[in-house]
Design an enzyme around this catalytic site. Sequence first.
Site, PDB file in Angstrom:
ATOM      1  N   CYS A 197       0.841  -1.192   0.000  1.00 38.93           N
ATOM      2  CA  CYS A 197       0.000   0.000   0.000  1.00 38.93           C
ATOM      3  C   CYS A 197       0.885   1.254   0.000  1.00 38.93           C
ATOM      4  CB  CYS A 197      -0.887   0.008   1.226  1.00 38.93           C
ATOM      5  SG  CYS A 197      -2.129  -1.306   1.226  1.00 38.93           S
ATOM      6  N   CYS A 225       2.232  -8.632   6.854  1.00 37.17           N
ATOM      7  CA  CYS A 225       0.821  -8.227   6.884  1.00 37.17           C
ATOM      8  C   CYS A 225      -0.066  -9.282   7.525  1.00 37.17           C
ATOM      9  CB  CYS A 225       0.330  -7.931   5.480  1.00 37.17           C
ATOM     10  SG  CYS A 225       0.264  -9.391   4.419  1.00 37.17           S
TER      11      CYS A 225
END
Length: 234
Positions: A197, A225
């Site tokens: 991101c 993540c």
Amino acid sequence: MSELSKQIEAKGAQVVDRLRAALVEYRTVCYASSLGPESAVLTDLIWGAVPQVEIFTIDTGRLFPETYDLIERVQRHYDRSLRLYYPDSAAIEHWVAANGVNGFRDGVARRSACCAVRKLAPFKRAVAGYGAWVTGVRREQSASRALGAPVEWDAANGLHKISPLLDWSEDEVWGYIRGHRLPYNVLHDRGYPSIGCAPCTRAVQFGEDPRDGRWWWEREGARECGLHPRRTAT
Ligand code: SF4
């Protein structure tokens, strides 16, 4: 053909063999494309030789514009559609209302919760019903990933996890990309070795660890993540 090119092509053929064997063993196999350099290799091998493996990627809603451009270029290159999965909008609204639009910077717990909503939940939906999923992780990428195995049971999602590029080097990955003239994210040419991101990814300086560009405000051991469990040597 150079020795390196021959070695890369031989390793590519091994990956194809592993994916074909996985289809026999697990019947249904999907590939979770990260859209990173490894995904260029795996997408080319899968769509070129093992198209029964379904490819998908997750649009977290916070990707770089260059990553969306890459999705378009990949689809044009192969004249195929990449399946995109999205987070649940109500879950994001709830998270943002509670934490703020960039609340993921306020500690590992909040960041992990954002990854859970934007990545893990759509991932779980994408792999539901498959016998195995494929990932492009490599041992070189981090101390935790170095401890991975080619095939593992992913208990969190209830299916097998296959890592066919585990022993590929970065040079081999880029040798394959250049040798086959594959599309890749232009940010890699601007100092971004690992891209996720936009607000959680930065360029790295020469000599820095590639993973230093992800969640750089956190301590080293926390930077995953949640798709790949963190491991430590015993
Ligand atoms: Fe949220 Fe950052 Fe994780 Fe993306 S990488 S899901 S923005 S915390």
